[in-house]
Scaffold this active site. Structure first.
Site, PDB file in Angstrom:
ATOM      1  N   ASP A   1      -4.604  -4.406   5.918  1.00 27.64           N
ATOM      2  CA  ASP A   1      -4.954  -5.313   4.841  1.00 27.64           C
ATOM      3  C   ASP A   1      -3.793  -6.284   4.623  1.00 27.64           C
ATOM      4  OD1 ASP A   1      -6.403  -6.455   2.775  1.00 27.64           O
ATOM      5  OD2 ASP A   1      -5.712  -5.018   1.271  1.00 27.64           O
TER       6      ASP A   1
ATOM      7  N   HIS B   1      -2.580  -1.040  -3.394  1.00 22.52           N
ATOM      8  CA  HIS B   1      -3.734  -0.155  -3.260  1.00 22.52           C
ATOM      9  C   HIS B   1      -3.529   1.060  -4.163  1.00 22.52           C
ATOM     10  CE1 HIS B   1      -4.473  -1.825   1.079  1.00 22.52           C
ATOM     11  NE2 HIS B   1      -4.847  -2.664   0.133  1.00 22.52           N
TER      12      HIS B   1
ATOM     13  N   SER C   1       0.860  -1.184   0.000  1.00 18.88           N
ATOM     14  CA  SER C   1       0.000   0.000   0.000  1.00 18.88           C
ATOM     15  C   SER C   1       0.898   1.235   0.000  1.00 18.88           C
ATOM     16  CB  SER C   1      -0.939  -0.043   1.208  1.00 18.88           C
ATOM     17  OG  SER C   1      -1.873   1.016   1.159  1.00 18.88           O
TER      18      SER C   1
END
Length: 343
Positions: A130, A40, A13
């Site tokens: 995540d 992401h 991310s």
């Protein structure tokens, strides 16, 4: 595909592009494993092009229904979860997980279900958590869990979550991960263990094989909270020592993603209230002026007083929003100070 660690799934991310470029650049030509990457991203991503120029392996955006080969790098496209099944790649616009699509957990779960102990899961720099549940799924079937060392990340939250909740096998800086993955790819994999039923159900939700969670499919206990995305009921899931949430539609949250989603929802409500009170104040003020020009002083005074009350309400909301802004700034600075202290 070969019987070794033939599948490498990587999630990243914020702060993840540079370590991805370094890792892919260090992977050798002829790597006996396929590499799948979720980062992401927003509406547009150039990650496949960046990674294609990083090293000898061909990198490309994953295509729905296509087969994949070893020695290739496949990147999840914006706004689609990337899943694996029976030697094929699937792109699905399933419910967002941890406020993201593509999300890391769906890739990791599907890889674990399809390839078991032959999977190496890798988590890099990023915020929130995540990937932690997905790494747990990979470990549950006998796969290997790898994370970038927190001190080597720009944003350590994601790898710190994994270190807190997963029995991680390797924790190294990005400069050493490419060599490690090349080594693991040629090592024989261990025995694949049966996947927990909950992992199968959550993978099916991401693949849109379940439109809703029926009573017999519930993953946990019904909580008192509602989903910040769709406002449906949330089920609380005890995943080892981790607490997660999922709604009947399939939106999923770790605890910190839930707090972030609630904060975003609260901000939206506060800004909406602020606009509403400001507009009410302006409208009522204009009506007061209109009545005053018509000689209706009593009604004009009453309307002007009401406009002042609306303005005062708006000022209260502005103070709340300013407090939240300062608090968020202080929290961010404290996080940076903490990182510098540990470096």
């Amino acid at each position: 595909m070969p019987g070794g660690h033939c599948l490498i799934a990587i999630g990243a991310s914020a702060g993840g592009v540079e370590p991805l470029r370094r890792i892919v650049g260090d992977l050798p030509q002829g790597l006996p494993a396929a590499v799948f990457i979720v980062l992401h991203v927003g509406e547009v991503s150039y990650l496949a092009n960046i990674l294609d120029r990083a090293g000898p392996l061909k990198a490309m955006v994953a295509r729905n229904g296509a087969t994949f080969e070893t020695g290739r790098v496949y990147v999840a496209p914006p706004d689609f979860h990337l899943l694996l099944h029976d030697g094929h790649m699937l792109r699905r616009r399933g419910p967002r997980e941890n406020l993201a699509r593509p999300a890391i957990d769906p890739l990791f779960r599907s890889a674990a279900l399809s390839y078991g102990a032959r999977v190496v899961g890798v988590l890099l720099s990023g915020s929130l958590s995540d990937g932690t549940a997905g790494l747990r799924a990979i470990k549950a079937v006998g796969g290997i869990a790898v994370v970038q060392h927190p001190k080597d990340t720009l944003v350590p939250a994601m790898v710190e979550s994994a270190l807190d909740h997963v029995a991680v096998d390797h924790c190294l800086p990005a400069a050493e991960l490419g060599g490690l993955l090349a080594k693991l790819a040629v090592e024989p994999a261990g025995e694949t263990l049966p996947a927990p039923p909950a992992v199968r159900l959550e993978a099916a939700i991401a693949a849109q094989e379940h439109s809703t969670m029926k009573k017999e499919d519930r993953l946990g206990e019904l909580s008192v909270f509602t989903c910040p995305e769709c406002h449906g009921p949330l089920w609380e899931i005890e995943d080892g020592d981790m607490v997660r949430y999922r709604c009947h539609t399939g939106h999923a949250f770790t605890a910190d993603a839930m707090m972030e989603a609630q904060a975003l929802e609260a901000d939206e409500i506060l800004w909406s209230l602020l606009r509403s009170h400001q507009q009410r104040a302006e409208f009522t003020r204009r009506m007061a002026e209109r009545e005053r020009t018509r000689g209706r002083s009593t009604l004009a005074t009453r309307l002007a007083r009401r406009a002042s009350e609306y303005e005062e309400d708006a000022q209260v909301i502005e103070r709340i929003l300013e407090h939240r802004r300062v608090q968020a700034t202080d929290d961010g600075e404290a996080s940076e100070d903490g990182k510098e202290t540990t470096d």
